[in-house]
Every structure is written in C-alpha cells, then in structure tokens.
Design a protein around this motif. Structure first.
Motif, PDB file in Angstrom:
ATOM      1  N   SER A 117      11.297  -8.318   3.285  1.00 57.07           N
ATOM      2  CA  SER A 117      11.230  -9.216   4.440  1.00 57.07           C
ATOM      3  C   SER A 117      10.020 -10.149   4.320  1.00 57.07           C
ATOM      4  CB  SER A 117      11.151  -8.411   5.732  1.00 57.07           C
ATOM      5  OG  SER A 117      11.019  -9.259   6.836  1.00 57.07           O
ATOM      6  N   ALA A 118       8.890  -9.610   3.916  1.00 58.96           N
ATOM      7  CA  ALA A 118       7.684 -10.425   3.741  1.00 58.96           C
ATOM      8  C   ALA A 118       7.884 -11.457   2.635  1.00 58.96           C
ATOM      9  CB  ALA A 118       6.485  -9.532   3.418  1.00 58.96           C
ATOM     10  N   LEU A 119       8.556 -11.078   1.567  1.00 57.04           N
ATOM     11  CA  LEU A 119       8.815 -12.014   0.469  1.00 57.04           C
ATOM     12  C   LEU A 119       9.799 -13.106   0.890  1.00 57.04           C
ATOM     13  CD1 LEU A 119       8.985  -9.494  -2.510  1.00 57.04           C
ATOM     14  CD2 LEU A 119       7.165 -11.145  -2.022  1.00 57.04           C
ATOM     15  N   ARG A 120      10.801 -12.747   1.692  1.00 58.44           N
ATOM     16  CA  ARG A 120      11.721 -13.768   2.217  1.00 58.44           C
ATOM     17  C   ARG A 120      10.985 -14.720   3.149  1.00 58.44           C
ATOM     18  NH1 ARG A 120      14.980  -9.401   3.584  1.00 58.44           N
ATOM     19  NH2 ARG A 120      14.695  -9.935   5.787  1.00 58.44           N
ATOM     20  N   SER A 121      10.124 -14.171   4.002  1.00 56.40           N
ATOM     21  CA  SER A 121       9.366 -14.994   4.959  1.00 56.40           C
ATOM     22  C   SER A 121       8.416 -15.953   4.258  1.00 56.40           C
ATOM     23  CB  SER A 121       8.584 -14.105   5.921  1.00 56.40           C
ATOM     24  OG  SER A 121       9.469 -13.371   6.730  1.00 56.40           O
ATOM     25  N   ALA A 122       7.986 -15.584   3.065  1.00 50.70           N
ATOM     26  CA  ALA A 122       7.089 -16.440   2.297  1.00 50.70           C
ATOM     27  C   ALA A 122       7.857 -17.407   1.392  1.00 50.70           C
ATOM     28  CB  ALA A 122       6.140 -15.580   1.459  1.00 50.70           C
ATOM     29  N   GLY A 123       9.177 -17.374   1.466  1.00 51.38           N
ATOM     30  CA  GLY A 123       9.978 -18.295   0.671  1.00 51.38           C
ATOM     31  C   GLY A 123      10.089 -17.927  -0.794  1.00 51.38           C
ATOM     32  N   LEU A 124       9.732 -16.698  -1.138  1.00 48.40           N
ATOM     33  CA  LEU A 124       9.715 -16.282  -2.535  1.00 48.40           C
ATOM     34  C   LEU A 124      11.030 -15.691  -3.025  1.00 48.40           C
ATOM     35  CD1 LEU A 124       6.164 -14.804  -2.461  1.00 48.40           C
ATOM     36  CD2 LEU A 124       6.974 -16.310  -4.280  1.00 48.40           C
ATOM     37  N   VAL A 125      11.757 -15.057  -2.129  1.00 46.25           N
ATOM     38  CA  VAL A 125      12.948 -14.310  -2.523  1.00 46.25           C
ATOM     39  C   VAL A 125      14.131 -14.722  -1.658  1.00 46.25           C
ATOM     40  CG1 VAL A 125      13.960 -11.983  -2.530  1.00 46.25           C
ATOM     41  CG2 VAL A 125      11.666 -12.320  -3.405  1.00 46.25           C
ATOM     42  N   GLU A 126      15.281 -14.784  -2.287  1.00 45.90           N
ATOM     43  CA  GLU A 126      16.536 -14.970  -1.577  1.00 45.90           C
ATOM     44  C   GLU A 126      17.380 -13.726  -1.832  1.00 45.90           C
ATOM     45  OE1 GLU A 126      20.172 -18.198  -1.147  1.00 45.90           O
ATOM     46  OE2 GLU A 126      18.748 -18.421  -2.782  1.00 45.90           O
ATOM     47  N   ASP A 168      -0.116  -8.238  -2.053  1.00 44.39           N
ATOM     48  CA  ASP A 168       0.235  -6.821  -1.975  1.00 44.39           C
ATOM     49  C   ASP A 168       0.732  -6.327  -3.338  1.00 44.39           C
ATOM     50  OD1 ASP A 168       2.537  -4.688  -1.552  1.00 44.39           O
ATOM     51  OD2 ASP A 168       1.102  -4.507   0.110  1.00 44.39           O
ATOM     52  N   PRO A 169       0.231  -5.201  -3.827  1.00 41.50           N
ATOM     53  CA  PRO A 169       0.627  -4.719  -5.165  1.00 41.50           C
ATOM     54  C   PRO A 169       2.122  -4.422  -5.299  1.00 41.50           C
ATOM     55  CG  PRO A 169      -1.250  -3.459  -4.325  1.00 41.50           C
ATOM     56  CD  PRO A 169      -0.817  -4.371  -3.241  1.00 41.50           C
ATOM     57  N   VAL A 170       2.749  -3.884  -4.266  1.00 39.66           N
ATOM     58  CA  VAL A 170       4.185  -3.595  -4.345  1.00 39.66           C
ATOM     59  C   VAL A 170       4.971  -4.894  -4.406  1.00 39.66           C
ATOM     60  CG1 VAL A 170       6.168  -2.623  -3.101  1.00 39.66           C
ATOM     61  CG2 VAL A 170       4.020  -1.334  -3.240  1.00 39.66           C
ATOM     62  N   ARG A 171       4.609  -5.855  -3.567  1.00 38.48           N
ATOM     63  CA  ARG A 171       5.323  -7.140  -3.585  1.00 38.48           C
ATOM     64  C   ARG A 171       5.095  -7.866  -4.905  1.00 38.48           C
ATOM     65  NH1 ARG A 171       4.116  -6.937   2.182  1.00 38.48           N
ATOM     66  NH2 ARG A 171       2.239  -8.209   1.994  1.00 38.48           N
ATOM     67  N   LEU A 172       3.912  -7.775  -5.438  1.00 38.63           N
ATOM     68  CA  LEU A 172       3.623  -8.390  -6.733  1.00 38.63           C
ATOM     69  C   LEU A 172       4.493  -7.766  -7.822  1.00 38.63           C
ATOM     70  CD1 LEU A 172       1.990 -10.402  -8.337  1.00 38.63           C
ATOM     71  CD2 LEU A 172       0.169  -8.700  -8.511  1.00 38.63           C
ATOM     72  N   GLN A 173       4.658  -6.454  -7.782  1.00 31.83           N
ATOM     73  CA  GLN A 173       5.524  -5.788  -8.751  1.00 31.83           C
ATOM     74  C   GLN A 173       6.966  -6.256  -8.597  1.00 31.83           C
ATOM     75  OE1 GLN A 173       5.327  -1.496  -8.776  1.00 31.83           O
ATOM     76  NE2 GLN A 173       7.123  -1.304 -10.079  1.00 31.83           N
ATOM     77  N   LEU A 174       7.433  -6.380  -7.360  1.00 30.81           N
ATOM     78  CA  LEU A 174       8.796  -6.864  -7.126  1.00 30.81           C
ATOM     79  C   LEU A 174       8.977  -8.264  -7.699  1.00 30.81           C
ATOM     80  CD1 LEU A 174       9.275  -5.666  -3.429  1.00 30.81           C
ATOM     81  CD2 LEU A 174      10.293  -4.646  -5.489  1.00 30.81           C
ATOM     82  N   ILE A 175       8.011  -9.148  -7.437  1.00 30.44           N
ATOM     83  CA  ILE A 175       8.083 -10.526  -7.937  1.00 30.44           C
ATOM     84  C   ILE A 175       8.071 -10.543  -9.459  1.00 30.44           C
ATOM     85  CG2 ILE A 175       6.785 -12.704  -8.096  1.00 30.44           C
ATOM     86  CD1 ILE A 175       8.372 -12.337  -5.496  1.00 30.44           C
TER      87      ILE A 175
END
Length: 114
Positions: free
Chosen positions: A70-79, A33-40
C-alpha cells in the motif's frame, strides 16, 4: 456477504497514485524502509506482472506485507492487479523515473554500505 469485484475476487481493486502527484518526501519515505526496498529491488529484477505478492521472501506477515505494498502504491512506485486469486505487481519504473530522474538508479545500485 463480501463484495464481489471484477474477476470474482472478494477484495477491492487496489488504488494507485500517479507518480506525478507524489512528493519527494513521500517517495523517499517509501524507499527508506528495508522491506519495501527489498520488494522494489526484487521487482526491478523481474519481468512485469510476473511476481505475486506471496512470491517475495520478506520477514513480515501477510498484513504487514499488504501495508508495505500500500505504501509503495501510494508513492507511485508499484502497480498491482488481480489475476484470479493472486495479486500481481509491476514496478512503475518509467513513470517514476520521469517524476524523479535517477532516484531509482541510486536506490537500486548495490553497494557495501546497505
């Protein structure tokens, strides 16, 4: 009456998924997802625990931003953790790299193809 959590917040503490429990498909879906990629990408360039959810300049409202985190937390990417009224974030780079070696390096590499 709203439930009070530790620290006086009216919201529940975020639930985190251990990267070891994440499938490759879940990880790729979160990163696609482009928004999640930007956040990461922004988190990767920031010191841990310095970015609050509201500090990201993304083209979505608060509810959508909450969904993306929430999606990033569920994927183990963000705390995430609450610090007073703010929810701050860190990229779980070491943990995610241990589960999917090289994947974040590829995703974070800037090239002219997007």
């Amino acid at each position: 009456m709203a439930h009070q959590t530790a620290g006086g917040s009216h919201r529940a503490a975020p639930v985190h998924t251990d990267p070891d429990e994440v499938s490759l498909l879940t990880a790729l879906s979160a990163l696609a997802d482009p928004v999640r990629l930007q956040l990461i990408r922004e988190l990767a360039g920031s010191a841990e625990w310095t970015r609050s959810c509201g500090s990201f300049d993304v083209p979505v409202g608060k509810a959508a931003l909450s969904h993306h985190f929430s999606a990033l937390r569920s994927a183990g990417l963000v705390e995430q953790r609450d610090e007073g009224p703010k929810r701050v974030n860190r990229l779980r780079r070491a943990e995610f790299d241990a589960r999917f070696p090289g994947l974040l390096d590829l995703v974070l590499r800037v090239d002219d193809r997007g």
